[in-house]
Design an enzyme around this catalytic site. Structure first.
Site, PDB file in Angstrom:
ATOM      1  N   SER A  67      39.606  56.444  33.095  1.00  0.00           N
ATOM      2  CA  SER A  67      37.936  55.316  33.008  1.00  0.00           C
ATOM      3  C   SER A  67      37.211  56.070  33.772  1.00  0.00           C
ATOM      4  O   SER A  67      35.933  55.639  33.948  1.00  0.00           O
ATOM      5  CB  SER A  67      38.941  54.504  33.380  1.00  0.00           C
ATOM      6  OG  SER A  67      38.926  54.357  35.545  1.00  0.00           O
ATOM      7  N   LYS A 104      36.444  53.206  40.676  1.00  0.00           N
ATOM      8  CA  LYS A 104      36.158  52.757  39.946  1.00  0.00           C
ATOM      9  C   LYS A 104      34.283  52.457  40.670  1.00  0.00           C
ATOM     10  O   LYS A 104      34.596  53.383  42.000  1.00  0.00           O
ATOM     11  CB  LYS A 104      36.031  51.101  39.244  1.00  0.00           C
ATOM     12  CG  LYS A 104      36.651  50.625  38.747  1.00  0.00           C
ATOM     13  CD  LYS A 104      36.797  51.876  36.976  1.00  0.00           C
ATOM     14  CE  LYS A 104      38.186  51.096  36.671  1.00  0.00           C
ATOM     15  NZ  LYS A 104      39.847  52.306  36.779  1.00  0.00           N
TER      16      LYS A 104
END
Length: 147
Positions: A67, A104
């Site tokens: 990701s 993230k």
């Protein structure tokens, strides 16, 4: 909230270095044309001193998943995470979200907070009051294998 294709991060604490460190050639290594290495000095370099600013609040974690590939964080890279750094917009953070760790980019504005992946195949996550959410630490460095 279910996050597709995520696996938990493996967290490590730094081990105190007892050695003198690896050899360090303070010459600057050319990424263009080779340069003569006639006058170089060999010193000792400790990666602990370079990467760990606060031993009590620094941890390592191994990336699992894809990701964050756009930020240069690939599967199996080793992250250096400092829990003493204040989270802010655009920092890359290790977060605990609804029972799982994830890494993230933080997006914060007057309308709220989002966890932004750096891969278009993954969804942006809006943090709400319903989430069990903690910013666990800020990524300061990434260690990669190049072979």
């Amino acid at each position: 909230m279910f996050i597709p294709n995520t696996k938990p991060l493996t967290i490590f604490t730094p081990e105190p270095s007892t050695g003198l460190g690896a050899a360090f050639l303070d010459i600057g290594v050319s990424a263009g044309f080779p340069s003569p290495a006639e006058d170089f000095t060999e010193e000792r370099l400790s990666l602990d001193h370079e990467l760990v600013k606060n031993k009590e609040t620094t941890f390592f974690a191994r990336v699992s998943g894809q990701s964050m590939i756009g930020a240069g964080l690939n599967d199996n890279d080793l992250l250096v995470i400092d829990r003493s750094i204040e989270p802010s917009n655009n920092k890359i953070a290790v977060c605990f979200l609804d029972g799982e760790f994830t890494v993230k980019r933080l997006r914060v504005d007057q309308d709220g907070m989002w966890l932004q992946p750096e891969n278009p195949n993954y969804p942006i996550i809006k943090i709400t009051e319903e989430n069990n959410f903690i910013i666990w630490g800020i990524v300061t460095n990434v260690i990669k294998k190049v072979y």
